[in-house]
Design a protein around this motif. Structure first.
Motif, mmCIF file in Angstrom:
data_model
loop_
_atom_site.group_PDB
_atom_site.id
_atom_site.type_symbol
_atom_site.label_atom_id
_atom_site.label_comp_id
_atom_site.label_asym_id
_atom_site.label_seq_id
_atom_site.Cartn_x
_atom_site.Cartn_y
_atom_site.Cartn_z
ATOM 1 N N GLN A 1 -10.672 -13.761 12.578
ATOM 2 C CA GLN A 1 -9.780 -12.629 12.677
ATOM 3 C C GLN A 1 -9.344 -12.214 11.278
ATOM 4 O O GLN A 1 -8.825 -13.019 10.523
ATOM 5 C CB GLN A 1 -8.547 -12.971 13.518
ATOM 6 N N VAL A 2 -9.564 -10.953 10.941
ATOM 7 C CA VAL A 2 -9.179 -10.436 9.637
ATOM 8 C C VAL A 2 -7.769 -9.872 9.722
ATOM 9 O O VAL A 2 -7.443 -9.123 10.648
ATOM 10 C CB VAL A 2 -10.151 -9.336 9.183
ATOM 11 N N GLN A 3 -6.944 -10.246 8.769
ATOM 12 C CA GLN A 3 -5.590 -9.708 8.694
ATOM 13 C C GLN A 3 -5.417 -8.975 7.376
ATOM 14 O O GLN A 3 -5.834 -9.471 6.320
ATOM 15 C CB GLN A 3 -4.563 -10.819 8.823
ATOM 16 N N LEU A 4 -4.803 -7.820 7.447
ATOM 17 C CA LEU A 4 -4.597 -6.975 6.277
ATOM 18 C C LEU A 4 -3.121 -6.610 6.186
ATOM 19 O O LEU A 4 -2.536 -6.176 7.185
ATOM 20 C CB LEU A 4 -5.438 -5.705 6.393
ATOM 21 N N VAL A 5 -2.558 -6.775 5.005
ATOM 22 C CA VAL A 5 -1.154 -6.443 4.812
ATOM 23 C C VAL A 5 -1.037 -5.514 3.618
ATOM 24 O O VAL A 5 -1.281 -5.920 2.473
ATOM 25 C CB VAL A 5 -0.291 -7.700 4.595
ATOM 26 N N GLU A 6 -0.686 -4.263 3.905
ATOM 27 C CA GLU A 6 -0.498 -3.276 2.851
ATOM 28 C C GLU A 6 0.958 -3.247 2.403
ATOM 29 O O GLU A 6 1.858 -3.448 3.224
ATOM 30 C CB GLU A 6 -0.903 -1.874 3.332
ATOM 31 N N SER A 7 1.162 -2.972 1.128
ATOM 32 C CA SER A 7 2.517 -2.875 0.593
ATOM 33 C C SER A 7 2.513 -1.972 -0.630
ATOM 34 O O SER A 7 1.450 -1.613 -1.144
ATOM 35 C CB SER A 7 3.055 -4.254 0.226
ATOM 36 N N GLY A 8 3.715 -1.618 -1.089
ATOM 37 C CA GLY A 8 3.843 -0.851 -2.319
ATOM 38 C C GLY A 8 4.171 0.615 -2.135
ATOM 39 O O GLY A 8 4.375 1.331 -3.122
ATOM 40 N N GLY A 9 4.217 1.077 -0.901
ATOM 41 C CA GLY A 9 4.546 2.476 -0.669
ATOM 42 C C GLY A 9 6.021 2.749 -0.926
ATOM 43 O O GLY A 9 6.802 1.837 -1.200
ATOM 44 N N GLY A 10 6.380 4.018 -0.838
ATOM 45 C CA GLY A 10 7.776 4.391 -1.040
ATOM 46 C C GLY A 10 7.918 5.881 -1.242
ATOM 47 O O GLY A 10 6.981 6.647 -1.034
ATOM 48 N N LEU A 11 9.117 6.253 -1.655
ATOM 49 C CA LEU A 11 9.439 7.651 -1.944
ATOM 50 C C LEU A 11 9.403 7.859 -3.449
ATOM 51 O O LEU A 11 10.035 7.103 -4.200
ATOM 52 C CB LEU A 11 10.824 7.988 -1.400
ATOM 53 N N VAL A 12 8.671 8.867 -3.876
ATOM 54 C CA VAL A 12 8.529 9.130 -5.305
ATOM 55 C C VAL A 12 8.536 10.643 -5.528
ATOM 56 O O VAL A 12 8.144 11.400 -4.639
ATOM 57 C CB VAL A 12 7.237 8.481 -5.842
ATOM 58 N N GLN A 13 9.001 11.045 -6.690
ATOM 59 C CA GLN A 13 8.985 12.460 -7.042
ATOM 60 C C GLN A 13 7.573 12.880 -7.435
ATOM 61 O O GLN A 13 6.770 12.058 -7.911
ATOM 62 C CB GLN A 13 9.932 12.727 -8.201
ATOM 63 N N ALA A 14 7.279 14.143 -7.241
ATOM 64 C CA ALA A 14 5.986 14.670 -7.673
ATOM 65 C C ALA A 14 5.779 14.365 -9.155
ATOM 66 O O ALA A 14 6.711 14.491 -9.957
ATOM 67 C CB ALA A 14 5.925 16.167 -7.424
ATOM 68 N N GLY A 15 4.565 13.945 -9.467
ATOM 69 C CA GLY A 15 4.247 13.538 -10.827
ATOM 70 C C GLY A 15 4.432 12.064 -11.090
ATOM 71 O O GLY A 15 4.005 11.560 -12.136
ATOM 72 N N GLY A 16 5.038 11.379 -10.148
ATOM 73 C CA GLY A 16 5.285 9.949 -10.304
ATOM 74 C C GLY A 16 4.081 9.105 -9.947
ATOM 75 O O GLY A 16 2.999 9.613 -9.648
ATOM 76 N N SER A 17 4.296 7.794 -9.974
ATOM 77 C CA SER A 17 3.211 6.834 -9.749
ATOM 78 C C SER A 17 3.639 5.749 -8.770
ATOM 79 O O SER A 17 4.828 5.424 -8.669
ATOM 80 C CB SER A 17 2.804 6.173 -11.067
#
Length: 121
Positions: A1-17
Protein backbone atom coordinates in the motif's frame (compact mmCIF):
# COMPACT_ATOMS: atom_id res chain seq x y z
CA UNK A 1 0.00 0.00 0.00
CA UNK A 2 1.45 3.34 -1.07
CA UNK A 3 0.91 6.30 1.22
CA UNK A 4 1.48 9.88 0.16
CA UNK A 5 1.51 12.90 2.43
CA UNK A 6 1.59 16.34 0.86
CA UNK A 7 2.48 19.45 2.83
CA UNK A 8 3.69 23.01 2.44
CA UNK A 9 0.62 24.70 1.02
CA UNK A 10 -0.83 27.93 2.33
CA UNK A 11 -1.98 31.43 1.55
CA UNK A 12 0.49 33.64 -0.28
CA UNK A 13 0.38 36.96 -2.09
CA UNK A 14 0.80 37.06 -5.85
CA UNK A 15 4.48 37.00 -6.69
CA UNK A 16 5.32 34.98 -3.62
CA UNK A 17 6.81 31.52 -3.27
CA UNK A 18 6.01 28.20 -1.65
CA UNK A 19 7.70 24.83 -1.49
CA UNK A 20 5.52 21.76 -1.43
CA UNK A 21 6.69 18.39 -0.15
CA UNK A 22 5.34 14.91 -0.73
CA UNK A 23 6.55 12.07 1.45
CA UNK A 24 5.95 8.61 0.03
CA UNK A 25 5.99 5.30 1.85
CA UNK A 26 5.24 1.73 0.95
CA UNK A 27 6.64 1.95 -2.56
CA UNK A 28 9.87 1.59 -4.47
CA UNK A 29 10.14 5.36 -4.62
CA UNK A 30 13.47 5.67 -6.40
CA UNK A 31 12.42 3.66 -9.47
CA UNK A 32 9.19 5.54 -10.16
CA UNK A 33 8.65 8.84 -11.86
CA UNK A 34 6.72 11.25 -9.65
CA UNK A 35 4.28 13.96 -10.59
CA UNK A 36 2.63 16.97 -9.07
CA UNK A 37 -0.97 17.60 -10.10
CA UNK A 38 -3.37 20.35 -9.18
CA UNK A 39 -7.12 20.70 -9.19
CA UNK A 40 -8.91 24.01 -9.02
CA UNK A 41 -12.63 24.24 -8.17
CA UNK A 42 -14.74 23.18 -11.12
CA UNK A 43 -11.74 22.08 -13.15
CA UNK A 44 -10.12 18.78 -13.99
CA UNK A 45 -6.99 17.64 -12.24
CA UNK A 46 -3.98 18.54 -14.34
CA UNK A 47 -0.34 17.54 -14.35
CA UNK A 48 1.91 20.51 -13.65
CA UNK A 49 5.32 18.88 -13.22
CA UNK A 50 6.95 15.47 -13.30
CA UNK A 51 10.35 14.00 -12.61
CA UNK A 52 11.63 10.67 -13.88
CA UNK A 53 13.72 8.20 -11.94
CA UNK A 54 16.69 9.61 -13.82
CA UNK A 55 15.82 13.19 -12.83
CA UNK A 56 14.51 14.26 -16.22
CA UNK A 57 11.76 16.82 -15.75
CA UNK A 58 8.55 17.90 -17.41
CA UNK A 59 6.59 21.11 -16.82
CA UNK A 60 3.24 22.30 -18.04
CA UNK A 61 3.46 25.41 -20.16
CA UNK A 62 1.59 27.40 -17.54
CA UNK A 63 4.25 26.84 -14.87
CA UNK A 64 7.44 26.48 -16.88
CA UNK A 65 10.12 28.85 -15.65
CA UNK A 66 8.32 29.40 -12.33
CA UNK A 67 8.06 25.92 -10.78
CA UNK A 68 10.87 23.46 -10.09
CA UNK A 69 10.35 19.79 -9.25
CA UNK A 70 13.02 17.81 -7.45
CA UNK A 71 13.34 14.58 -5.51
CA UNK A 72 15.35 13.17 -2.64
CA UNK A 73 15.38 9.40 -2.92
CA UNK A 74 17.05 9.00 0.46
CA UNK A 75 14.02 10.67 2.04
CA UNK A 76 11.41 9.23 -0.34
CA UNK A 77 10.28 12.78 -0.91
CA UNK A 78 9.45 14.87 -3.95
CA UNK A 79 9.34 18.66 -3.85
CA UNK A 80 7.73 21.40 -5.87
CA UNK A 81 9.26 24.84 -5.57
CA UNK A 82 6.80 27.45 -6.78
CA UNK A 83 7.98 30.98 -7.50
CA UNK A 84 6.23 34.04 -8.94
CA UNK A 85 2.88 32.61 -7.93
CA UNK A 86 -0.25 33.86 -9.65
CA UNK A 87 -3.90 33.77 -8.55
CA UNK A 88 -4.53 31.19 -11.26
CA UNK A 89 -2.16 28.82 -9.45
CA UNK A 90 -4.76 28.52 -6.69
CA UNK A 91 -5.70 24.85 -6.36
CA UNK A 92 -5.29 21.74 -4.29
CA UNK A 93 -1.95 20.18 -5.17
CA UNK A 94 -1.42 16.42 -5.16
CA UNK A 95 1.56 14.18 -5.81
CA UNK A 96 1.29 10.89 -7.61
CA UNK A 97 3.76 8.14 -8.45
CA UNK A 98 3.78 7.06 -12.06
CA UNK A 99 3.60 3.38 -12.87
CA UNK A 100 7.16 3.30 -14.22
CA UNK A 101 10.34 5.30 -14.42
CA UNK A 102 8.95 7.92 -16.81
CA UNK A 103 5.74 9.93 -16.92
CA UNK A 104 4.95 8.18 -20.21
CA UNK A 105 4.23 5.06 -18.16
CA UNK A 106 1.02 6.58 -16.89
CA UNK A 107 -0.09 7.70 -13.47
CA UNK A 108 -0.98 5.31 -10.68
CA UNK A 109 -4.14 5.20 -8.59
CA UNK A 110 -2.39 6.43 -5.45
CA UNK A 111 -3.25 9.88 -4.13
CA UNK A 112 -2.67 11.73 -0.91
CA UNK A 113 -5.00 14.21 0.73
CA UNK A 114 -3.50 17.12 -1.16
CA UNK A 115 -2.36 20.50 0.08
CA UNK A 116 -4.23 23.73 -0.58
CA UNK A 117 -2.42 26.59 -2.28
CA UNK A 118 -4.20 29.93 -2.36
CA UNK A 119 -2.67 32.90 -4.13
CA UNK A 120 -4.20 36.26 -3.32
CA UNK A 121 -4.12 39.05 -5.85
Amino acid sequence: QVQLVESGGGLVQAGGSLRLSCAASGSTFSVNAMGWYRQAPGKQRELVAAISSGDNTYYAVSVKGRFTISRDNAKNTVYLRMNSLKPEDTAVYYCNPFVGSSWYSGRSDYWGQGTQVTVAS
